[in-house]
Motif scaffolding. Structure first.
Motif, PDB file in Angstrom:
ATOM      1  N   LEU A  91      24.974 -10.639  12.417  1.00 40.46           N
ATOM      2  CA  LEU A  91      25.416  -9.355  11.871  1.00 40.46           C
ATOM      3  C   LEU A  91      24.506  -8.871  10.750  1.00 40.46           C
ATOM      4  N   LEU A  92      23.845  -9.791  10.080  1.00 37.52           N
ATOM      5  CA  LEU A  92      22.814  -9.444   9.106  1.00 37.52           C
ATOM      6  C   LEU A  92      21.464  -9.844   9.676  1.00 37.52           C
ATOM      7  N   ASP A  93      20.504  -8.955   9.545  1.00 36.52           N
ATOM      8  CA  ASP A  93      19.136  -9.268   9.932  1.00 36.52           C
ATOM      9  C   ASP A  93      18.422  -9.875   8.732  1.00 36.52           C
ATOM     10  N   LEU A  94      17.631 -10.894   8.991  1.00 34.17           N
ATOM     11  CA  LEU A  94      16.949 -11.577   7.888  1.00 34.17           C
ATOM     12  C   LEU A  94      16.149 -10.605   7.032  1.00 34.17           C
ATOM     13  N   GLN A  95      15.540  -9.616   7.667  1.00 35.99           N
ATOM     14  CA  GLN A  95      14.726  -8.655   6.918  1.00 35.99           C
ATOM     15  C   GLN A  95      15.564  -7.797   5.977  1.00 35.99           C
ATOM     16  N   GLN A  96      16.866  -7.661   6.285  1.00 31.63           N
ATOM     17  CA  GLN A  96      17.722  -6.876   5.398  1.00 31.63           C
ATOM     18  C   GLN A  96      17.821  -7.484   4.001  1.00 31.63           C
ATOM     19  N   LEU A  97      17.623  -8.784   3.908  1.00 26.60           N
ATOM     20  CA  LEU A  97      17.751  -9.448   2.617  1.00 26.60           C
ATOM     21  C   LEU A  97      16.717  -8.942   1.617  1.00 26.60           C
ATOM     22  N   ARG A  98      15.634  -8.385   2.123  1.00 26.43           N
ATOM     23  CA  ARG A  98      14.610  -7.861   1.221  1.00 26.43           C
ATOM     24  C   ARG A  98      15.066  -6.588   0.510  1.00 26.43           C
ATOM     25  N   ASP A  99      16.209  -6.030   0.950  1.00 27.90           N
ATOM     26  CA  ASP A  99      16.759  -4.843   0.283  1.00 27.90           C
ATOM     27  C   ASP A  99      17.529  -5.203  -0.984  1.00 27.90           C
ATOM     28  N   VAL A 100      17.748  -6.484  -1.192  1.00 27.51           N
ATOM     29  CA  VAL A 100      18.541  -6.939  -2.338  1.00 27.51           C
ATOM     30  C   VAL A 100      17.602  -7.552  -3.372  1.00 27.51           C
ATOM     31  N   PRO A 101      17.515  -6.983  -4.581  1.00 28.70           N
ATOM     32  CA  PRO A 101      16.538  -7.471  -5.568  1.00 28.70           C
ATOM     33  C   PRO A 101      16.598  -8.973  -5.812  1.00 28.70           C
ATOM     34  N   LEU A 111      17.498 -11.342  -3.857  1.00 28.81           N
ATOM     35  CA  LEU A 111      16.984 -12.079  -2.708  1.00 28.81           C
ATOM     36  C   LEU A 111      15.514 -11.770  -2.436  1.00 28.81           C
ATOM     37  N   GLN A 112      15.108 -10.520  -2.675  1.00 27.64           N
ATOM     38  CA  GLN A 112      13.723 -10.139  -2.414  1.00 27.64           C
ATOM     39  C   GLN A 112      12.755 -10.940  -3.286  1.00 27.64           C
ATOM     40  N   ARG A 113      13.065 -11.048  -4.560  1.00 27.24           N
ATOM     41  CA  ARG A 113      12.179 -11.778  -5.463  1.00 27.24           C
ATOM     42  C   ARG A 113      12.068 -13.245  -5.048  1.00 27.24           C
ATOM     43  N   THR A 114      13.203 -13.822  -4.663  1.00 28.98           N
ATOM     44  CA  THR A 114      13.176 -15.221  -4.233  1.00 28.98           C
ATOM     45  C   THR A 114      12.409 -15.372  -2.921  1.00 28.98           C
ATOM     46  N   TRP A 115      12.595 -14.410  -2.013  1.00 29.39           N
ATOM     47  CA  TRP A 115      11.852 -14.417  -0.747  1.00 29.39           C
ATOM     48  C   TRP A 115      10.351 -14.452  -1.030  1.00 29.39           C
ATOM     49  N   ASP A 116       9.901 -13.585  -1.932  1.00 31.98           N
ATOM     50  CA  ASP A 116       8.467 -13.533  -2.266  1.00 31.98           C
ATOM     51  C   ASP A 116       7.983 -14.867  -2.829  1.00 31.98           C
ATOM     52  N   GLU A 117       8.804 -15.507  -3.653  1.00 34.46           N
ATOM     53  CA  GLU A 117       8.421 -16.804  -4.220  1.00 34.46           C
ATOM     54  C   GLU A 117       8.292 -17.867  -3.128  1.00 34.46           C
ATOM     55  N   VAL A 118       9.236 -17.862  -2.184  1.00 39.81           N
ATOM     56  CA  VAL A 118       9.198 -18.851  -1.110  1.00 39.81           C
ATOM     57  C   VAL A 118       7.977 -18.621  -0.215  1.00 39.81           C
ATOM     58  N   GLU A 119       7.690 -17.372   0.104  1.00 35.63           N
ATOM     59  CA  GLU A 119       6.530 -17.066   0.936  1.00 35.63           C
ATOM     60  C   GLU A 119       5.225 -17.448   0.238  1.00 35.63           C
TER      61      GLU A 119
END
Length: 389
Positions: free
Chosen positions: A219-229, A231-239
């Motif tokens: 129901l949630l797409d993984l890419q949608q998480l980048r819309d949330v500050p 989660l986005q910042r953490t995503w960038d750190e993990v990448e």
């Protein structure tokens, strides 16, 4: 026999000490090998209501998948987070654990949809609120002892379970139990620091697992998480630390994002709480209750948490598929309520004897698991509102 003090880590002056507990409503001898809060925890774990949590869910119903969080796994996550923070702050881990394990005992089947349905059904009969229902479970609905109902928990555990309470209900509680768990809502004081901590551990846990379960469900797409500050910042750190992880192993990416977000929130909570306690320096647990909330996020983290909640509300809780399922669940409970209220003999005898038929029905339905409620509705109506269950 070793003294009970050996069973707990050193406590800060503002922590809730078992020896200073306000005690139980029914006096009992102390246990030889457990302090009062450890005993409460054990009683909760061995209760029927606790076992039923394994088949009660929140957003996703029990039949929709084996890997989604249930009320039981959520309660365990809250207890783990709460104990970890309590240890850092010098608070009472046992009390935190007891409150965490009991805080959802009064939740209905079908998550918040079930609560809303029961509250509507009970609108003319005192309403329904799951925090108050959790207190009812431990105070009277559990039947395990030969001479009294309930689990006879300590005041501090019972108080922590009652997270919220409308003023009118607090007045009723105070009338029944002078100076009891309803008093703080009338006076505007705080619960124990352990109860405050459990409330925030609950919030941290459910935000994280809604993200995880939402993506797992599709129901949630993984890419949608980048819309949330947050989660986005953490995503960038993990990448940055693990290049290509999102393309090659998205499940590992999600797990690492959630792990880091949990840690970030917990570290912020500890730092902000330590700052507040250093400023206020409460002399003891009672003094801490007279202050503004001391267990808290920083303003920046609170704002990021609010953004995450808004995202989840819009993208997950109000997802058309979730709304379709919750509408069916509400209808099922509403119809069950009407059937039992019209003919209480359809319920077990102990619920027929309640002085209020409607409250007896609410108690019976609230204690159901998702799958039992579905089976009961199918048995009594011959219809299947939730196919596949």
């Amino acid at each position: 026999m070793l003294p009970l003090d050996h069973l707990s880590a050193p406590l800060a002056a503002y922590a809730s000490a078992p020896k200073s507990s306000r005690g139980r409503r029914i006096s009992e001898p102390e246990a030889p090998t457990r302090n009062a809060f450890q005993r409460d925890r054990d009683r909760i774990i061995h209760s029927s209501a606790f076992r039923r949590l394994v088949y009660k869910t929140q957003v996703f119903l029990n039949h929709e998948g084996d890997l989604f969080r249930t009320r039981l796994t959520h309660s365990l996550e809250v207890a783990q987070l709460g104990r970890s923070v309590a240890r850092c702050l010098g608070l009472n881990e046992d009390l935190v654990e007891a409150i965490a394990l009991a805080h959802d005992l009064g939740h209905t089947p079908f998550g918040h949809a079930g609560q809303d349905a029961l509250n509507d059904c009970m609108a003319q009969h005192g309403g329904f609120e799951h925090n108050l229902q959790s207190l009812r479970v431990v105070d009277s609905l559990e039947k395990r002892y030969p001479t009294w109902d309930g689990l006879n928990l300590c005041f501090e555990t019972r108080e922590g379970i009652l997270k919220r309470c409308p003023l009118a209900l607090a007045q009723q509680l105070e009338h029944k139990e002078l100076g009891g768990v309803g008093k703080r809502f009338l006076e505007g004081t705080q619960p124990s620091l352990e109860a405050q901590l459990t409330n925030l551990a609950d919030e941290v846990a459910y935000n994280a697992h809604y993200v995880d379960d939402g993506v797992r469900s599709g129901l949630l797409d993984l890419q949608q998480l980048r819309d949330v500050p947050l989660l986005q910042r953490t995503w960038d750190e993990v990448e940055r630390d693990h290049p290509g992880l999102s393309a090659q192993q998205p499940r590992r990416l999600l797990a690492e994002i959630i792990r880091r977000v949990l840690s970030e929130q917990i570290y912020d909570l500890i730092a902000e709480t330590q700052r507040r306690l250093a400023d206020s320096q409460p002399a003891d647990a009672w003094a801490a209750r007279q202050l503004t909330p001391q267990i808290a996020f920083s303003e920046a983290m609170r704002a990021r948490n609010t953004e995450l909640k808004r995202f989840l509300f819009k993208s997950l809780y109000r997802h058309p598929k979730v709304m379709e399922t919750t509408a069916a669940a509400k209808q099922a409970l509403t119809e069950l309520f009407a059937l039992y209220a019209n003919d209480p003999t359809l319920m077990p005898e102990e619920f027929q004897r309640h002085h209020s038929t409607e409250r007896g029905v609410a108690d019976y339905i609230a204690g159901m698991t998702d799958r039992f409620a579905i089976r009961e509705h199918r048995r009594l109506t011959g219809r299947d509102l939730l196919p596949g269950a």
